[in-house]
Structure formats: C-alpha cells, structure tokens
Design a protein around this motif. Structure first.
Motif, PDB file in Angstrom:
ATOM      1  N   ALA A   1       0.831  -1.209   0.000  1.00 42.57           N
ATOM      2  CA  ALA A   1       0.000   0.000   0.000  1.00 42.57           C
ATOM      3  C   ALA A   1       0.863   1.256   0.000  1.00 42.57           C
ATOM      4  N   ALA A   2       1.949   1.237   0.767  1.00 44.68           N
ATOM      5  CA  ALA A   2       2.822   2.405   0.825  1.00 44.68           C
ATOM      6  C   ALA A   2       3.502   2.659  -0.512  1.00 44.68           C
ATOM      7  N   ARG A   3       3.896   1.596  -1.212  1.00 49.63           N
ATOM      8  CA  ARG A   3       4.487   1.768  -2.551  1.00 49.63           C
ATOM      9  C   ARG A   3       3.485   2.437  -3.490  1.00 49.63           C
ATOM     10  N   ARG A   4       2.252   1.926  -3.489  1.00 47.97           N
ATOM     11  CA  ARG A   4       1.240   2.474  -4.387  1.00 47.97           C
ATOM     12  C   ARG A   4       0.915   3.925  -4.016  1.00 47.97           C
ATOM     13  N   TYR A   5       0.840   4.185  -2.731  1.00 51.46           N
ATOM     14  CA  TYR A   5       0.522   5.543  -2.289  1.00 51.46           C
ATOM     15  C   TYR A   5       1.632   6.517  -2.711  1.00 51.46           C
ATOM     16  N   GLN A   6       2.883   6.136  -2.499  1.00 48.60           N
ATOM     17  CA  GLN A   6       3.989   7.016  -2.867  1.00 48.60           C
ATOM     18  C   GLN A   6       4.000   7.298  -4.365  1.00 48.60           C
ATOM     19  N   ARG A   7       3.772   6.276  -5.169  1.00 48.14           N
ATOM     20  CA  ARG A   7       3.755   6.485  -6.616  1.00 48.14           C
ATOM     21  C   ARG A   7       2.568   7.348  -7.041  1.00 48.14           C
ATOM     22  N   ALA A   8       1.469   7.271  -6.290  1.00 44.60           N
ATOM     23  CA  ALA A   8       0.287   8.058  -6.650  1.00 44.60           C
ATOM     24  C   ALA A   8       0.460   9.534  -6.305  1.00 44.60           C
ATOM     25  N   VAL A   9       1.057   9.841  -5.147  1.00 40.05           N
ATOM     26  CA  VAL A   9       1.144  11.235  -4.712  1.00 40.05           C
ATOM     27  C   VAL A   9       2.484  11.869  -5.046  1.00 40.05           C
ATOM     28  N   GLY A  10       3.503  11.047  -5.367  1.00 36.96           N
ATOM     29  CA  GLY A  10       4.771  11.586  -5.827  1.00 36.96           C
ATOM     30  C   GLY A  10       5.682  12.149  -4.769  1.00 36.96           C
ATOM     31  N   VAL A  11       5.523  11.725  -3.513  1.00 35.79           N
ATOM     32  CA  VAL A  11       6.406  12.186  -2.441  1.00 35.79           C
ATOM     33  C   VAL A  11       6.929  10.978  -1.676  1.00 35.79           C
ATOM     34  N   PRO A  12       8.131  11.097  -1.060  1.00 37.71           N
ATOM     35  CA  PRO A  12       8.698   9.962  -0.329  1.00 37.71           C
ATOM     36  C   PRO A  12       7.844   9.549   0.864  1.00 37.71           C
ATOM     37  N   VAL A  13       7.764   8.251   1.063  1.00 40.51           N
ATOM     38  CA  VAL A  13       7.150   7.675   2.257  1.00 40.51           C
ATOM     39  C   VAL A  13       8.198   6.766   2.888  1.00 40.51           C
ATOM     40  N   PHE A  14       8.607   7.083   4.089  1.00 44.34           N
ATOM     41  CA  PHE A  14       9.663   6.336   4.762  1.00 44.34           C
ATOM     42  C   PHE A  14       9.042   5.238   5.623  1.00 44.34           C
ATOM     43  N   VAL A  15       9.554   4.010   5.470  1.00 43.50           N
ATOM     44  CA  VAL A  15       8.950   2.847   6.106  1.00 43.50           C
ATOM     45  C   VAL A  15       9.937   2.203   7.071  1.00 43.50           C
ATOM     46  N   ASP A  16       9.444   1.873   8.245  1.00 42.04           N
ATOM     47  CA  ASP A  16      10.230   1.110   9.211  1.00 42.04           C
ATOM     48  C   ASP A  16       9.478  -0.160   9.558  1.00 42.04           C
ATOM     49  N   CYS A  17      10.132  -1.313   9.376  1.00 40.61           N
ATOM     50  CA  CYS A  17       9.565  -2.608   9.767  1.00 40.61           C
ATOM     51  C   CYS A  17      10.275  -3.054  11.045  1.00 40.61           C
ATOM     52  N   ARG A  18       9.529  -3.193  12.111  1.00 42.59           N
ATOM     53  CA  ARG A  18      10.147  -3.579  13.388  1.00 42.59           C
ATOM     54  C   ARG A  18      10.450  -5.067  13.376  1.00 42.59           C
ATOM     55  N   ALA A  19      11.687  -5.416  13.632  1.00 36.45           N
ATOM     56  CA  ALA A  19      12.108  -6.807  13.610  1.00 36.45           C
ATOM     57  C   ALA A  19      11.372  -7.605  14.680  1.00 36.45           C
ATOM     58  N   ALA A  20      10.925  -8.795  14.313  1.00 33.55           N
ATOM     59  CA  ALA A  20      10.194  -9.646  15.251  1.00 33.55           C
ATOM     60  C   ALA A  20      11.098 -10.058  16.404  1.00 33.55           C
ATOM     61  N   GLY A  21      10.503 -10.101  17.586  1.00 33.62           N
ATOM     62  CA  GLY A  21      11.227 -10.595  18.753  1.00 33.62           C
ATOM     63  C   GLY A  21      12.130  -9.593  19.426  1.00 33.62           C
ATOM     64  N   THR A  22      12.146  -8.329  18.978  1.00 35.87           N
ATOM     65  CA  THR A  22      13.017  -7.351  19.601  1.00 35.87           C
ATOM     66  C   THR A  22      12.391  -6.811  20.889  1.00 35.87           C
ATOM     67  N   ASP A  23      13.232  -6.302  21.754  1.00 31.66           N
ATOM     68  CA  ASP A  23      12.788  -5.743  23.035  1.00 31.66           C
ATOM     69  C   ASP A  23      11.825  -4.588  22.767  1.00 31.66           C
ATOM     70  N   PRO A  24      10.609  -4.637  23.329  1.00 31.35           N
ATOM     71  CA  PRO A  24       9.648  -3.541  23.099  1.00 31.35           C
ATOM     72  C   PRO A  24      10.170  -2.173  23.523  1.00 31.35           C
TER      73      PRO A  24
END
Length: 536
Positions: A153-176
């Motif tokens: 969804a973020a890829r499609r949104y960025q291509r539609a509006v033409g501005v950067p969208v920065f994404v962070d995926c939190r690694a599984a199992g990391t300390d909250p």
C-alpha cells in the motif's frame, strides 16, 4: 475509545486539507506516522517508541480481544500525555469488504502519512523442521500479512502522490523498549551522502517505492533537485551505500519478487551511480546464500566494502545466523557465497577497509552485548590466509549503533551499558569514549575538516529527540574528547555528512515533512560553525 470505528476512506479520495498541501505544488507537508499492525496489541510497542509530539494514525487488520484493546487504550493515553496526537479512533479493517492492501491504501489517502511503521514481513526462524525441510516460525501469520500489505500500500501511495514515504519494519522478537533505530528489520544507511567525480553531492535514501535521490546543483544558488525516485525492482525499505575506488556510488539492497506458486524470492541486488544526476545503472542480482525460498527469505540486510584490489565484498547474516560473504571482481566476475562458520550474530554488521587495503567486519553477537571481528588473513604477511574470526574484542555495541568510522580501519558504536559513543580499531585494547550518551542510532563523520587551520574529524549523530548533534576532535586524537552541540530540528533518518566541492563539511537530514535539510560549514569562522539549515 470505540472498538469498531467504522471509519473508511473512499479509494483515491483525499480530504481538502491534504489536497491543498499536495507536494506537487511545492508546499511542505507534515504528515502523521501510520502504524499498521495485525491486532491492537501489536501497536503498543510502536506507539511507546514514537517520539514526543508525534501525530499518529493506527491501522489494525483485526479488532483483537478485550485485553489487547485495553492495552492499546493505555498506550494511547500515555502517548497523549507525551504530546502525541491522534485524529480519531484506530482504523479496523474488514476482511470481508475487499483487499487488505486496498483498504490500507484508502487510509493512506485519507491521512497522508510521511512515515509508515509496521511489523516484520519475513520474521526469522526459531528452528528448522528437518523432516519437512521448512523453517519454524512462531510469529502469527497475520503479522507478516499486515507488514507485506502495508509495504504494498505504501508503494502504491507514494507512486500516486509523488512524495517519499519512509517505512520502518520492526524486527520480530526485539525488546519492546528499544527505539526504532535499534529494532529495524531493514536499517537506514549511516552513509547516504556521496560526492561524485564532479564534486557535486548526491543523497540516497530508501523509501516505500524504492530509492530516492537528491542531487546538488552546479552552483550553491541553484539548490538541490529531487527527491527523484530511481527506477528499479521492488526493494525492501533499507539501503547500503558504498563508494568504490573508482569514485562511483554503489547502492545495495534486498529485492522481493512474488512467486507464481506463492511465497517470494529475496535477493541481494546492487546498482551503480556513474555520473552525478544521471540515470542509475542497471540493477545487478547477487542472489542469495540459500536456494530454498522459505529459507532464503530470512537473511539479514547486506553490507559491503571495497578492498584495495578493487574487489567488492558483500556480507549478509545467513539462515544459520552466521555470516555469508560474496566477492565481485573489478571486471564484474562474481564468486559464490561463502559461509563463515563462527559465532552466531544479530542483524547488525559494520564493514570497513583497513589501512593495508584489507576488509574487516564487526558484527553484533546474537546473544548478549558482545561483538565478533572478522578479517581476511594474508599468508604473505605472516597470517593464516582466508577469513579469520576474532571473538575477543572489547566492543559492546547497543543495537542499531554500529557503523564504519570515517578514519580508515575503525568502527563506531554506542556502548551498550551507557549509550556513550565510542570508537575502536582492530588491535586496540579498549575503545575510546567520545561522550554523547543521548539519542540513538549510528554516527557519521568526515576526516580532514579545516577548523581554523587544523585538520579535524567532524562527527554528527542523532541526539535527544532525534535532533542532530555535531562534534569534532583533532584528526587521529579521539582521546582528546568531543564537545557535542545540538543543531537544527528532529530528523526522521540518521544525519549524514560529506565534503562539498569547496572542502566544506555538509550535513544533511530529513525533517518531519520528508524534505531534505542542508547545513554547510562556514570556513574561516571562529571554530566549527555552520550556515542556518536550508530546506530543499
């Protein structure tokens, strides 16, 4: 807080306040962070790690149980106490009304996020089923689905509006309790500002839709162009940037390609930037240390460095939690992937060239706060040939802080016990502390800056609240200490630095509106002084 909000955005619709600030007009926008998770409980650590004052939207694939929702309500209450803002109740998606990716895209069009935070799309394994020849993963499948749908969804949104969208995926199992900089599945580069052969600077960062580039103009008055989305494969939202002995910039990442029969192929890829501002070279596939896609999807993020002989050395954390390395010759000839069978490591490595032209790697260990050092021995110099492991190094890095230092053959990190910035080099009996215990993430720097006629090393790091902090010490004398000074506003990426064509130190960040900020050293001033930050 209502459990099922019923909030839905119509596909492609954008509220008037978003339309009036559309990036195509050139106006700045400060959008929220969209937290996309499987259930309300998954949002709790992400909300807690958001800085004070953040604007937050929450998207859940499912409403979850009552206990989860109470935990979410408590997290929201605490975040509001810290000045965070929520425009309304969480979006709870309905699997019966259509595509999950489409519903998330609708939310993005309604809310206009600059950042997206989500879960681990390919969580690492906890074991291996030898009979079925499949990894054992304890993460609920819905978490991976939420992350993969959010990325699409973020890829499609960025291509539609033409501005950067920065994404962070939190690694599984990391300390909250860990901040995003210390728990990211796909790390942002610590070095992302590069000087081309013509002396002009280029900045490269990973976004939802791929790598974006800002390019310095031919004159200072011309400013910078960009951000320009560089064409390429579907990349995961991380990036490694290295500069070869030929002066070219090499962008290294992980591509993800869906398989017709289900699943996805994960491959290490790279592309070269030959001329400043010109089209990027073709993306080259370096493959994966593993042939089974179920196994291959769990590799770590690649890092790389060039040896004096021109060979590019690329490293990844492999399925067995060891290290695999591949080499490419100056003529483009690839070796096979070689597994270095040593101590198990975490998803964090820093690789650097030594003064004698060899390549060294420091990796944070999987268990505990230690680190391991790998180097390539040379029989001609009296050491055993091949890759050698040194487990007895005095390096105890905090997660997310390892980086190659600007001085040849050295590495920087934050000491796990105190968060202080430290520098170490192979052979040193102990690291040297540089102060700066506030903030998170890696440290960038340059060597040889002119400060009142003295050659100095200038450092920049994320400080309190994400505000950059700048410091310096005489070249080769980190033991003299560093006086850190905050500068500018909060950056959503680690600050980067390089020299411009006039020999001035340039520092770049990205503000909360997703736009580049640039400050330049004022040569001849009384001490280390910079121009006011300029928004590009």
């Amino acid at each position: 807080m209502v459990r099922a909000t019923g909030r839905r955005a119509r596909r492609g619709a954008t509220p008037s306040e978003q339309t009036s600030a559309a990036p195509r007009t050139g106006a700045a926008r400060t959008g929220p962070v969209a937290i996309v998770v499987a259930t309300p409980g998954d949002a709790v650590p992400l909300i807690a790690s958001e800085p004070d004052g953040s604007a937050i939207e929450i998207v859940c694939l499912d409403g979850g149980g009552d206990s989860e929702y109470r935990a979410l309500e408590a997290a929201v209450t605490e975040a509001r106490r810290r000045g965070c803002r929520f425009s309304g109740d969480p979006f709870v998606l309905d699997a019966g009304v259509g595509s999950v990716t489409g519903q998330i895209l609708d939310v993005f069009h309604e809310t206009g996020p600059v950042r997206v935070r989500t879960l681990d799309p390919d969580p690492t394994h906890v074991g291996y089923d030898k009979e079925r020849k499949l990894p054992i993963v304890h993460e609920p499948p819905a978490r991976g689905q939420a992350a993969r749908s959010a990325l699409r969804a973020a890829r499609r949104y960025q291509r539609a509006v033409g501005v950067p969208v920065f994404v962070d995926c939190r690694a599984a199992g990391t300390d909250p309790a860990l901040p995003p900089e210390s728990a990211s599945r796909y790390p942002l580069p610590s070095r992302w500002l590069v000087s081309g052969k013509d002396g002009r600077l280029s900045a490269y960062l990973p976004t939802a839709a791929g790598v974006v580039r800002w390019t310095e103009g031919r004159t200072e008055a011309e400013g910078w162009s960009g951000p320009e989305l560089l064409e390429g494969p579907d990349l995961m939202p991380g990036l490694t940037v290295v500069q070869g002995p030929d002066g070219y910039a090499y962008l290294i990442g992980l591509s993800r390609t869906d398989r017709k029969e289900g699943g996805a192929d994960i491959e290490v890829v790279y592309a070269a930037q030959y001329q400043t501002g010109r089209p990027l070279g073709p993306w080259v596939k370096l493959g994966n240390p593993h042939t089974s896609w179920q196994v291959a999807r769990s590799i770590g993020f690649p890092v790389a460095a060039f040896a004096a002989d021109g060979f590019m050395n690329v490293f990844v954390r492999n399925f067995g939690r060891g290290i695999s390395v591949l080499k490419q010759s100056p003529k483009g000839v690839l070796s096979g992937w070689e597994a270095l069978r040593g101590r198990k490591v975490a998803d964090e490595m820093a690789v650097f060239a030594s003064p004698d032209g060899g390549v060294h790697l420091v990796a944070r260990t999987r268990d505990g706060d230690g680190a391991v050092h790998w180097y390539h021995g040379n029989a001609a110099s009296g050491t055993a040939s091949g890759w050698q492991e040194d487990r007895r190094i005095p390096v105890s890095p905090r997660a997310g802080s390892l980086s190659a230092a600007p001085e040849s053959g050295t590495v920087r990190f934050r000491y796990a016990a105190t968060n202080e910035v430290c520098v170490w080099w192979p052979g040193a009996h102990a690291p040297i502390g540089l102060g700066g215990p506030d903030g998170d993430g890696p440290v960038a720097g340059v060597v040889g800056a002119d400060i009142q006629g003295w050659g100095c090393t200038v450092l920049v790091r994320g400080g309190h609240g994400g505000v950059p902090a700048i410091g310096a010490h005489p070249d080769g004398r980190p033991d003299t200490g560093v006086w850190w000074s905050p500068s500018g506003e909060r950056s959503i990426v680690p600050p980067a630095t390089a020299f411009d064509s006039q020999g001035r130190v340039v520092i770049v960040t990205v503000g909360m509106d997703g736009r580049l900020r640039v400050a330049r050293q004022q040569l001849g001033s009384d001490g280390l002084e910079f121009t006011p930050w300029r928004v590009q």
